[in-house]
Design an enzyme around this catalytic site. Structure first.
Site, PDB file in Angstrom:
ATOM      1  N   SER A   9     -13.683   9.730  11.258  1.00 32.28           N
ATOM      2  CA  SER A   9     -13.869   8.603  11.766  1.00 32.28           C
ATOM      3  C   SER A   9     -12.383   9.092  11.957  1.00 32.28           C
ATOM      4  CB  SER A   9     -14.021   7.619  11.284  1.00 32.28           C
ATOM      5  OG  SER A   9     -13.486   7.423   9.868  1.00 32.28           O
ATOM      6  N   GLU A  11      -9.085   5.550  13.050  1.00 33.30           N
ATOM      7  CA  GLU A  11      -8.893   4.127  13.933  1.00 33.30           C
ATOM      8  C   GLU A  11      -7.767   3.635  14.497  1.00 33.30           C
ATOM      9  OE1 GLU A  11      -8.273   2.031   9.738  1.00 33.30           O
ATOM     10  OE2 GLU A  11      -6.302   1.418  10.013  1.00 33.30           O
ATOM     11  N   THR A  42      -8.683  -2.634  13.600  1.00 32.46           N
ATOM     12  CA  THR A  42      -7.987  -3.272  12.367  1.00 32.46           C
ATOM     13  C   THR A  42      -7.849  -4.543  13.455  1.00 32.46           C
ATOM     14  OG1 THR A  42      -5.974  -2.916  13.375  1.00 32.46           O
ATOM     15  CG2 THR A  42      -6.211  -1.662  11.952  1.00 32.46           C
ATOM     16  N   HIS A  70     -12.920  -3.643  11.307  1.00 30.39           N
ATOM     17  CA  HIS A  70     -12.143  -4.233  10.000  1.00 30.39           C
ATOM     18  C   HIS A  70     -12.298  -6.013   9.635  1.00 30.39           C
ATOM     19  CE1 HIS A  70      -9.444  -0.543   9.638  1.00 30.39           C
ATOM     20  NE2 HIS A  70     -10.432  -0.054  10.195  1.00 30.39           N
ATOM     21  N   ASP A 102      -4.101  -9.424   4.316  1.00 27.44           N
ATOM     22  CA  ASP A 102      -3.267  -9.723   3.858  1.00 27.44           C
ATOM     23  C   ASP A 102      -2.220 -10.903   4.664  1.00 27.44           C
ATOM     24  OD1 ASP A 102      -2.149  -8.258   1.373  1.00 27.44           O
ATOM     25  OD2 ASP A 102      -1.842  -6.169   2.849  1.00 27.44           O
ATOM     26  N   ALA A 117     -11.343  -9.368  -1.572  1.00 28.41           N
ATOM     27  CA  ALA A 117     -12.910  -8.364  -0.855  1.00 28.41           C
ATOM     28  C   ALA A 117     -13.803  -8.718  -1.556  1.00 28.41           C
ATOM     29  CB  ALA A 117     -12.704  -7.002  -1.047  1.00 28.41           C
ATOM     30  N   HIS A 143      -3.370  -0.538  -5.920  1.00 29.06           N
ATOM     31  CA  HIS A 143      -2.418  -1.599  -5.239  1.00 29.06           C
ATOM     32  C   HIS A 143      -0.914  -2.126  -4.861  1.00 29.06           C
ATOM     33  CE1 HIS A 143      -3.091  -5.754  -3.326  1.00 29.06           C
ATOM     34  NE2 HIS A 143      -3.307  -5.059  -2.061  1.00 29.06           N
ATOM     35  N   LYS A 159     -15.908  -4.729  -6.875  1.00 32.16           N
ATOM     36  CA  LYS A 159     -16.324  -4.717  -5.265  1.00 32.16           C
ATOM     37  C   LYS A 159     -17.471  -3.933  -5.025  1.00 32.16           C
ATOM     38  CE  LYS A 159     -12.500  -3.143  -2.994  1.00 32.16           C
ATOM     39  NZ  LYS A 159     -11.047  -3.063  -2.370  1.00 32.16           N
ATOM     40  N   GLN A 170      -6.433   3.950   1.544  1.00 33.21           N
ATOM     41  CA  GLN A 170      -5.425   4.217   1.501  1.00 33.21           C
ATOM     42  C   GLN A 170      -4.167   5.349   2.603  1.00 33.21           C
ATOM     43  OE1 GLN A 170      -3.414   2.956   3.516  1.00 33.21           O
ATOM     44  NE2 GLN A 170      -2.474   0.391   1.716  1.00 33.21           N
ATOM     45  N   PHE A 210       6.637   1.436   6.097  1.00 32.96           N
ATOM     46  CA  PHE A 210       4.924   1.037   5.617  1.00 32.96           C
ATOM     47  C   PHE A 210       4.691   1.502   4.151  1.00 32.96           C
ATOM     48  CE2 PHE A 210       0.107   1.519   7.012  1.00 32.96           C
ATOM     49  CZ  PHE A 210       0.338   0.698   6.851  1.00 32.96           C
ATOM     50  N   HIS A 260     -11.002   9.517   7.814  1.00 31.19           N
ATOM     51  CA  HIS A 260     -10.466   8.137   8.449  1.00 31.19           C
ATOM     52  C   HIS A 260      -9.101   8.615   8.786  1.00 31.19           C
ATOM     53  CE1 HIS A 260     -11.314   4.759   9.911  1.00 31.19           C
ATOM     54  NE2 HIS A 260      -9.654   4.691   8.940  1.00 31.19           N
TER      55      HIS A 260
HETATM   56  C1  LIG Z   1      -8.468   2.095   5.250  1.00 29.63           C
HETATM   57  C2  LIG Z   1      -7.604   0.567   5.430  1.00 29.63           C
HETATM   58  C3  LIG Z   1      -7.673  -0.242   6.144  1.00 29.63           C
HETATM   59  C4  LIG Z   1      -7.208  -1.532   6.102  1.00 29.63           C
HETATM   60  N1  LIG Z   1      -7.012  -2.396   7.398  1.00 29.63           N
HETATM   61  C5  LIG Z   1      -6.611  -3.544   7.242  1.00 29.63           C
HETATM   62  C6  LIG Z   1      -6.833  -4.636   8.330  1.00 29.63           C
HETATM   63  O1  LIG Z   1      -7.195  -3.969   9.298  1.00 29.63           O
HETATM   64  N2  LIG Z   1      -6.782  -5.684   8.658  1.00 29.63           N
HETATM   65  C7  LIG Z   1      -5.419  -6.096   7.357  1.00 29.63           C
HETATM   66  O2  LIG Z   1      -5.153  -7.017   7.200  1.00 29.63           O
HETATM   67  N3  LIG Z   1      -5.221  -5.290   6.243  1.00 29.63           N
HETATM   68  C8  LIG Z   1      -6.306  -3.985   5.857  1.00 29.63           C
HETATM   69  N4  LIG Z   1      -5.779  -3.091   4.651  1.00 29.63           N
HETATM   70  C9  LIG Z   1      -4.823  -3.720   4.390  1.00 29.63           C
HETATM   71  C10 LIG Z   1      -5.348  -4.374   2.963  1.00 29.63           C
HETATM   72  O3  LIG Z   1      -5.909  -5.619   3.703  1.00 29.63           O
HETATM   73  C11 LIG Z   1      -4.410  -5.179   1.886  1.00 29.63           C
HETATM   74  O4  LIG Z   1      -4.285  -3.999   1.290  1.00 29.63           O
HETATM   75  C12 LIG Z   1      -4.991  -6.322   0.929  1.00 29.63           C
HETATM   76  O5  LIG Z   1      -3.518  -6.303   0.113  1.00 29.63           O
HETATM   77  C13 LIG Z   1      -6.339  -6.031   0.486  1.00 29.63           C
HETATM   78  O6  LIG Z   1      -7.118  -5.459   0.743  1.00 29.63           O
HETATM   79  P1  LIG Z   1      -8.079  -5.272  -0.506  1.00 29.63           P
HETATM   80  O7  LIG Z   1      -9.178  -5.513   0.446  1.00 29.63           O
HETATM   81  O8  LIG Z   1      -8.089  -4.377  -0.800  1.00 29.63           O
HETATM   82  O9  LIG Z   1      -8.090  -6.421  -1.248  1.00 29.63           O
HETATM   83  P2  LIG Z   1      -9.179  -6.830  -2.354  1.00 29.63           P
HETATM   84  O10 LIG Z   1     -10.154  -5.849  -3.620  1.00 29.63           O
HETATM   85  O11 LIG Z   1      -9.815  -7.931  -2.520  1.00 29.63           O
HETATM   86  O12 LIG Z   1      -7.724  -6.202  -4.030  1.00 29.63           O
HETATM   87  C14 LIG Z   1      -6.311  -6.933  -3.951  1.00 29.63           C
HETATM   88  C15 LIG Z   1      -5.901  -6.601  -5.123  1.00 29.63           C
HETATM   89  O13 LIG Z   1      -6.184  -8.160  -6.033  1.00 29.63           O
HETATM   90  C16 LIG Z   1      -6.385  -7.681  -6.931  1.00 29.63           C
HETATM   91  N5  LIG Z   1      -8.364  -7.620  -7.074  1.00 29.63           N
HETATM   92  C17 LIG Z   1      -9.240  -7.232  -6.491  1.00 29.63           C
HETATM   93  N6  LIG Z   1      -9.807  -8.869  -7.501  1.00 29.63           N
HETATM   94  C18 LIG Z   1      -9.534  -8.924  -7.778  1.00 29.63           C
HETATM   95  C19 LIG Z   1     -10.571 -10.574  -8.636  1.00 29.63           C
HETATM   96  N7  LIG Z   1     -11.996 -11.076  -8.615  1.00 29.63           N
HETATM   97  N8  LIG Z   1      -9.358 -10.959  -9.479  1.00 29.63           N
HETATM   98  C20 LIG Z   1      -7.742 -10.423  -9.666  1.00 29.63           C
HETATM   99  N9  LIG Z   1      -7.348  -9.250  -9.502  1.00 29.63           N
HETATM  100  C21 LIG Z   1      -8.926  -8.864  -8.342  1.00 29.63           C
HETATM  101  C22 LIG Z   1      -7.149  -5.678  -6.408  1.00 29.63           C
HETATM  102  O14 LIG Z   1      -7.016  -5.142  -7.882  1.00 29.63           O
HETATM  103  C23 LIG Z   1      -5.531  -5.701  -6.029  1.00 29.63           C
HETATM  104  O15 LIG Z   1      -4.476  -5.781  -6.467  1.00 29.63           O
HETATM  105  C24 LIG Z   1      -6.446  -2.114   5.135  1.00 29.63           C
HETATM  106  C25 LIG Z   1      -6.114  -1.137   4.205  1.00 29.63           C
HETATM  107  C26 LIG Z   1      -7.191   0.117   4.559  1.00 29.63           C
HETATM  108  C27 LIG Z   1      -6.911   0.885   2.556  1.00 29.63           C
END
Ligand SMILES: Cc1cc2nc3c(=O)[nH]c(=O)nc-3n(C[C@H](O)[C@H](O)[C@H](O)COP(=O)(O)OP(=O)(O)OC[C@H]3O[C@@H](n4cnc5c(N)ncnc54)[C@H](O)[C@@H]3O)c2cc1C
Length: 279
Positions: A9, A11, A42, A70, A102, A117, A143, A159, A170, A210, A260
Protein backbone atom coordinates in the site's frame (compact mmCIF):
# COMPACT_ATOMS: atom_id res chain seq x y z
CA UNK A 1 1.93 -13.91 10.56
CA UNK A 2 3.84 -15.03 7.47
CA UNK A 3 1.89 -14.28 4.33
CA UNK A 4 2.37 -15.94 0.93
CA UNK A 5 1.11 -12.86 -0.86
CA UNK A 6 2.36 -9.79 0.96
CA UNK A 7 0.20 -6.70 0.64
CA UNK A 8 1.51 -3.41 -0.68
CA UNK A 9 0.00 0.00 0.00
CA UNK A 10 1.12 3.58 -0.62
CA UNK A 11 0.45 6.75 1.32
CA UNK A 12 -0.34 10.18 -0.13
CA UNK A 13 -1.00 13.57 1.38
CA UNK A 14 -3.57 16.03 0.02
CA UNK A 15 -2.27 18.09 -2.90
CA UNK A 16 -2.52 21.86 -2.38
CA UNK A 17 -2.79 22.85 -6.04
CA UNK A 18 -4.46 21.60 -9.21
CA UNK A 19 -0.98 20.90 -10.56
CA UNK A 20 -0.16 18.80 -7.48
CA UNK A 21 -3.42 16.89 -7.88
CA UNK A 22 -2.65 16.14 -11.53
CA UNK A 23 0.84 14.94 -10.53
CA UNK A 24 -0.71 12.61 -7.96
CA UNK A 25 -2.80 10.98 -10.67
CA UNK A 26 0.40 10.18 -12.61
CA UNK A 27 2.14 8.92 -9.44
CA UNK A 28 -0.74 6.59 -8.64
CA UNK A 29 -0.76 5.33 -12.23
CA UNK A 30 2.93 4.38 -11.83
CA UNK A 31 2.27 2.64 -8.50
CA UNK A 32 -0.78 0.72 -9.72
CA UNK A 33 1.51 -1.77 -11.48
CA UNK A 34 2.34 -3.21 -8.03
CA UNK A 35 -1.34 -4.08 -7.47
CA UNK A 36 -1.67 -2.19 -4.20
CA UNK A 37 -4.31 -3.29 -1.71
CA UNK A 38 -5.10 0.39 -1.22
CA UNK A 39 -3.83 3.94 -1.48
CA UNK A 40 -4.19 6.00 1.68
CA UNK A 41 -4.38 9.74 2.27
CA UNK A 42 -3.22 11.56 5.39
CA UNK A 43 -5.36 14.10 7.19
CA UNK A 44 -4.37 16.99 9.44
CA UNK A 45 -5.58 16.75 13.03
CA UNK A 46 -8.48 19.04 13.91
CA UNK A 47 -9.92 18.67 10.40
CA UNK A 48 -7.22 20.97 8.98
CA UNK A 49 -7.04 19.19 5.60
CA UNK A 50 -10.61 17.91 5.54
CA UNK A 51 -11.52 19.00 1.98
CA UNK A 52 -8.11 18.01 0.55
CA UNK A 53 -8.30 14.54 2.10
CA UNK A 54 -11.88 14.05 0.89
CA UNK A 55 -10.86 15.16 -2.61
CA UNK A 56 -7.88 12.78 -2.72
CA UNK A 57 -9.96 9.87 -1.44
CA UNK A 58 -12.60 10.62 -4.05
CA UNK A 59 -9.90 10.74 -6.79
CA UNK A 60 -8.49 7.37 -5.67
CA UNK A 61 -11.93 5.76 -5.67
CA UNK A 62 -12.66 7.11 -9.15
CA UNK A 63 -9.43 5.44 -10.33
CA UNK A 64 -10.83 2.09 -9.17
CA UNK A 65 -8.43 1.45 -6.27
CA UNK A 66 -9.61 0.96 -2.67
CA UNK A 67 -8.96 4.13 -0.67
CA UNK A 68 -8.11 4.45 3.00
CA UNK A 69 -8.50 7.86 4.64
CA UNK A 70 -6.49 8.60 7.77
CA UNK A 71 -8.82 9.89 10.45
CA UNK A 72 -7.18 11.70 13.38
CA UNK A 73 -9.86 12.37 15.98
CA UNK A 74 -8.19 14.92 18.25
CA UNK A 75 -9.49 18.46 17.97
CA UNK A 76 -12.83 17.31 16.54
CA UNK A 77 -16.13 16.84 18.32
CA UNK A 78 -17.77 13.42 18.23
CA UNK A 79 -20.48 14.91 15.99
CA UNK A 80 -17.89 16.13 13.49
CA UNK A 81 -16.25 12.71 13.47
CA UNK A 82 -19.65 11.03 12.94
CA UNK A 83 -20.41 13.35 10.05
CA UNK A 84 -17.09 12.55 8.40
CA UNK A 85 -17.59 8.80 8.89
CA UNK A 86 -21.00 9.03 7.20
CA UNK A 87 -19.49 11.03 4.37
CA UNK A 88 -16.80 8.37 3.84
CA UNK A 89 -19.40 5.61 4.01
CA UNK A 90 -21.52 7.33 1.35
CA UNK A 91 -18.45 7.64 -0.88
CA UNK A 92 -17.93 3.87 -0.69
CA UNK A 93 -14.98 3.88 1.72
CA UNK A 94 -14.65 0.62 3.65
CA UNK A 95 -11.24 0.98 5.21
CA UNK A 96 -9.85 3.67 7.51
CA UNK A 97 -6.90 4.43 9.73
CA UNK A 98 -8.17 5.44 13.17
CA UNK A 99 -5.73 7.85 14.81
CA UNK A 100 -5.48 10.24 17.69
CA UNK A 101 -3.35 12.71 15.71
CA UNK A 102 -1.30 15.63 16.97
CA UNK A 103 -2.91 19.03 17.34
CA UNK A 104 -1.04 21.60 15.22
CA UNK A 105 0.22 24.46 17.41
CA UNK A 106 -2.15 27.41 17.56
CA UNK A 107 -5.22 25.27 16.90
CA UNK A 108 -7.93 25.13 19.56
CA UNK A 109 -8.42 21.92 21.51
CA UNK A 110 -11.89 20.38 21.53
CA UNK A 111 -12.59 19.60 25.18
CA UNK A 112 -15.58 17.31 24.48
CA UNK A 113 -13.64 15.37 21.86
CA UNK A 114 -11.78 12.08 22.07
CA UNK A 115 -8.36 11.80 23.69
CA UNK A 116 -7.06 8.50 22.33
CA UNK A 117 -7.34 6.47 19.14
CA UNK A 118 -8.95 3.62 21.12
CA UNK A 119 -12.00 5.86 21.73
CA UNK A 120 -12.32 6.45 17.97
CA UNK A 121 -12.05 2.71 17.30
CA UNK A 122 -14.85 2.13 19.84
CA UNK A 123 -17.02 4.80 18.23
CA UNK A 124 -16.53 3.42 14.70
CA UNK A 125 -17.36 -0.11 15.87
CA UNK A 126 -20.38 1.04 17.88
CA UNK A 127 -21.87 3.20 15.10
CA UNK A 128 -20.85 1.24 12.00
CA UNK A 129 -20.36 -2.37 13.13
CA UNK A 130 -18.12 -4.18 10.66
CA UNK A 131 -18.62 -1.78 7.76
CA UNK A 132 -15.11 -0.33 8.07
CA UNK A 133 -11.91 -2.34 8.21
CA UNK A 134 -10.18 -0.42 10.99
CA UNK A 135 -6.42 0.08 10.95
CA UNK A 136 -4.53 1.64 13.85
CA UNK A 137 -0.99 2.98 14.24
CA UNK A 138 1.74 0.92 15.91
CA UNK A 139 5.13 2.07 17.20
CA UNK A 140 7.90 -0.58 17.20
CA UNK A 141 10.23 2.01 18.79
CA UNK A 142 7.38 3.28 21.01
CA UNK A 143 5.36 6.45 20.79
CA UNK A 144 7.39 9.54 21.83
CA UNK A 145 4.82 10.55 24.47
CA UNK A 146 4.51 7.16 26.13
CA UNK A 147 5.69 6.95 29.73
CA UNK A 148 7.26 3.54 29.18
CA UNK A 149 7.55 0.80 26.58
CA UNK A 150 5.28 -1.36 28.74
CA UNK A 151 2.58 1.33 28.88
CA UNK A 152 2.71 1.87 25.14
CA UNK A 153 2.38 -1.86 24.43
CA UNK A 154 -0.54 -2.15 26.81
CA UNK A 155 -2.32 0.84 25.27
CA UNK A 156 -1.73 -0.65 21.83
CA UNK A 157 -3.30 -3.91 22.99
CA UNK A 158 -6.25 -1.96 24.43
CA UNK A 159 -6.69 -0.13 21.10
CA UNK A 160 -6.73 -3.41 19.18
CA UNK A 161 -9.18 -5.02 21.61
CA UNK A 162 -11.47 -2.02 21.08
CA UNK A 163 -11.98 -3.36 17.53
CA UNK A 164 -8.96 -2.75 15.27
CA UNK A 165 -8.54 -5.24 12.43
CA UNK A 166 -4.92 -4.52 11.55
CA UNK A 167 -2.13 -2.03 12.15
CA UNK A 168 0.48 -0.03 10.25
CA UNK A 169 3.69 0.93 11.99
CA UNK A 170 5.56 4.17 12.27
CA UNK A 171 8.64 3.94 10.04
CA UNK A 172 11.83 2.43 11.45
CA UNK A 173 15.25 1.38 10.17
CA UNK A 174 15.84 -1.44 12.61
CA UNK A 175 13.94 -4.60 11.66
CA UNK A 176 14.59 -6.14 15.09
CA UNK A 177 12.44 -3.48 16.76
CA UNK A 178 9.53 -4.56 14.54
CA UNK A 179 9.97 -8.28 15.21
CA UNK A 180 10.30 -7.63 18.94
CA UNK A 181 7.14 -5.51 18.90
CA UNK A 182 5.17 -8.20 17.05
CA UNK A 183 6.41 -10.87 19.49
CA UNK A 184 5.48 -8.71 22.46
CA UNK A 185 1.92 -8.05 21.28
CA UNK A 186 1.43 -11.68 20.25
CA UNK A 187 2.49 -12.71 23.74
CA UNK A 188 -0.35 -10.48 24.95
CA UNK A 189 -2.81 -12.44 22.80
CA UNK A 190 -3.00 -10.07 19.79
CA UNK A 191 -2.74 -11.67 16.36
CA UNK A 192 -3.80 -9.00 13.87
CA UNK A 193 -1.59 -8.24 10.86
CA UNK A 194 0.94 -5.53 11.72
CA UNK A 195 2.29 -4.05 8.48
CA UNK A 196 5.63 -2.23 8.59
CA UNK A 197 5.52 1.41 7.48
CA UNK A 198 8.44 1.99 5.10
CA UNK A 199 10.05 5.40 4.59
CA UNK A 200 12.10 5.68 1.39
CA UNK A 201 14.82 8.27 2.11
CA UNK A 202 15.16 11.11 -0.38
CA UNK A 203 16.35 13.99 1.78
CA UNK A 204 18.46 13.50 4.89
CA UNK A 205 17.79 16.77 6.75
CA UNK A 206 14.01 16.45 6.34
CA UNK A 207 14.15 12.84 7.48
CA UNK A 208 16.29 13.73 10.53
CA UNK A 209 13.83 16.46 11.61
CA UNK A 210 10.85 14.17 11.16
CA UNK A 211 12.54 11.23 12.92
CA UNK A 212 13.38 13.40 15.93
CA UNK A 213 9.77 14.57 16.27
CA UNK A 214 8.09 11.19 15.84
CA UNK A 215 10.58 9.13 17.82
CA UNK A 216 11.77 6.94 14.94
CA UNK A 217 15.47 6.26 15.30
CA UNK A 218 17.98 6.60 12.48
CA UNK A 219 20.84 4.27 13.49
CA UNK A 220 24.03 6.23 14.28
CA UNK A 221 26.05 4.64 11.47
CA UNK A 222 23.36 5.47 8.91
CA UNK A 223 22.86 9.02 10.21
CA UNK A 224 26.61 9.76 10.06
CA UNK A 225 27.04 8.18 6.67
CA UNK A 226 24.07 10.07 5.17
CA UNK A 227 25.26 13.29 6.82
CA UNK A 228 28.70 12.86 5.28
CA UNK A 229 27.19 13.01 1.79
CA UNK A 230 26.01 16.60 2.45
CA UNK A 231 24.36 17.84 -0.80
CA UNK A 232 25.23 14.75 -2.80
CA UNK A 233 21.64 13.57 -3.18
CA UNK A 234 22.57 10.80 -5.61
CA UNK A 235 24.76 9.12 -2.95
CA UNK A 236 22.11 9.63 -0.26
CA UNK A 237 19.47 7.98 -2.42
CA UNK A 238 21.77 5.14 -3.48
CA UNK A 239 22.73 4.21 0.09
CA UNK A 240 19.20 4.67 1.38
CA UNK A 241 17.76 2.47 -1.36
CA UNK A 242 20.20 -0.33 -0.46
CA UNK A 243 19.50 -0.04 3.27
CA UNK A 244 15.72 0.19 2.99
CA UNK A 245 15.47 -2.55 0.34
CA UNK A 246 17.59 -4.93 2.46
CA UNK A 247 15.38 -4.21 5.46
CA UNK A 248 12.17 -4.81 3.45
CA UNK A 249 13.63 -8.05 2.14
CA UNK A 250 14.31 -9.26 5.66
CA UNK A 251 10.91 -8.10 6.94
CA UNK A 252 9.08 -10.08 4.25
CA UNK A 253 11.36 -13.11 4.50
CA UNK A 254 10.78 -13.30 8.25
CA UNK A 255 7.01 -12.95 8.15
CA UNK A 256 5.83 -9.35 7.79
CA UNK A 257 2.37 -9.50 6.16
CA UNK A 258 3.09 -6.66 3.72
CA UNK A 259 4.64 -3.21 3.34
CA UNK A 260 3.04 0.22 3.59
CA UNK A 261 5.11 2.89 1.82
CA UNK A 262 5.18 6.48 2.99
CA UNK A 263 5.33 7.42 -0.67
CA UNK A 264 4.75 11.14 0.04
CA UNK A 265 3.18 11.71 -3.38
CA UNK A 266 6.26 10.35 -5.19
CA UNK A 267 6.50 7.06 -7.08
CA UNK A 268 10.25 6.89 -7.77
CA UNK A 269 11.91 5.46 -4.65
CA UNK A 270 9.00 3.28 -3.55
CA UNK A 271 8.79 1.92 -7.07
CA UNK A 272 12.51 1.10 -7.20
CA UNK A 273 12.28 -0.71 -3.86
CA UNK A 274 9.25 -2.73 -5.05
CA UNK A 275 11.09 -3.69 -8.24
CA UNK A 276 14.22 -4.71 -6.34
CA UNK A 277 12.05 -6.85 -4.09
CA UNK A 278 10.66 -8.59 -7.17
CA UNK A 279 7.12 -7.18 -7.14
C1 LIG B 1 0.80 4.86 9.72
C2 LIG B 1 0.63 6.19 10.40
C3 LIG B 1 -0.11 7.19 9.75
C4 LIG B 1 -0.32 8.43 10.39
N1 LIG B 1 -1.07 9.37 9.74
C5 LIG B 1 -1.36 10.54 10.35
C6 LIG B 1 -2.23 11.50 9.76
O1 LIG B 1 -2.73 11.33 8.66
N2 LIG B 1 -2.51 12.63 10.46
C7 LIG B 1 -1.98 12.87 11.71
O2 LIG B 1 -2.29 13.90 12.30
N3 LIG B 1 -1.14 11.99 12.29
C8 LIG B 1 -0.83 10.83 11.65
N4 LIG B 1 -0.01 9.91 12.26
C9 LIG B 1 0.67 10.28 13.51
C10 LIG B 1 -0.17 9.98 14.76
O3 LIG B 1 -1.38 10.70 14.71
C11 LIG B 1 0.67 10.42 15.96
O4 LIG B 1 1.74 9.54 16.14
C12 LIG B 1 -0.09 10.63 17.26
O5 LIG B 1 0.81 11.26 18.18
C13 LIG B 1 -0.59 9.37 17.93
O6 LIG B 1 -1.64 8.82 17.29
P1 LIG B 1 -2.16 7.34 17.69
O7 LIG B 1 -3.37 7.11 16.88
O8 LIG B 1 -1.07 6.38 17.64
O9 LIG B 1 -2.57 7.64 19.22
P2 LIG B 1 -2.93 6.72 20.46
O10 LIG B 1 -3.05 5.30 20.11
O11 LIG B 1 -4.08 7.38 21.12
O12 LIG B 1 -1.62 6.90 21.38
C14 LIG B 1 -1.06 8.18 21.61
C15 LIG B 1 -0.28 8.17 22.93
O13 LIG B 1 -1.20 8.03 24.01
C16 LIG B 1 -0.93 6.86 24.79
N5 LIG B 1 -2.23 6.31 25.15
C17 LIG B 1 -3.06 5.60 24.37
N6 LIG B 1 -4.19 5.30 25.04
C18 LIG B 1 -4.07 5.85 26.28
C19 LIG B 1 -4.89 5.89 27.44
N7 LIG B 1 -6.10 5.31 27.46
N8 LIG B 1 -4.45 6.57 28.54
C20 LIG B 1 -3.22 7.18 28.53
N9 LIG B 1 -2.39 7.15 27.45
C21 LIG B 1 -2.81 6.50 26.34
C22 LIG B 1 -0.08 5.97 23.89
O14 LIG B 1 0.79 5.14 24.64
C23 LIG B 1 0.71 7.01 23.10
O15 LIG B 1 1.81 7.48 23.82
C24 LIG B 1 0.24 8.67 11.67
C25 LIG B 1 1.00 7.66 12.29
C26 LIG B 1 1.19 6.44 11.69
C27 LIG B 1 2.01 5.39 12.40
Amino acid sequence: MKSDTPTLSFEFFPARTAEGRAKQVITRKQLRQYRPSFFSCTSGAGGTTRSGTLQTISDIISEGIPAMPHLPCIGMSKEEVQELLNEYKNMGVKHLLALRGDIPSGLGYCMEGMRHASELVELVKREHGNHFHIEVAAYPEYHPQSRSAEDDLNYFVHKVRAGADSAITQFFFNADSYFRFVDDVQRRGINIPIVPGIMPIANFSKLARFSDSCGAEIPRWLRLKLQSYADDTASIKALALDVVTDMCHRLLAEGAPGLHFYALNQAGLASTICQRLGF
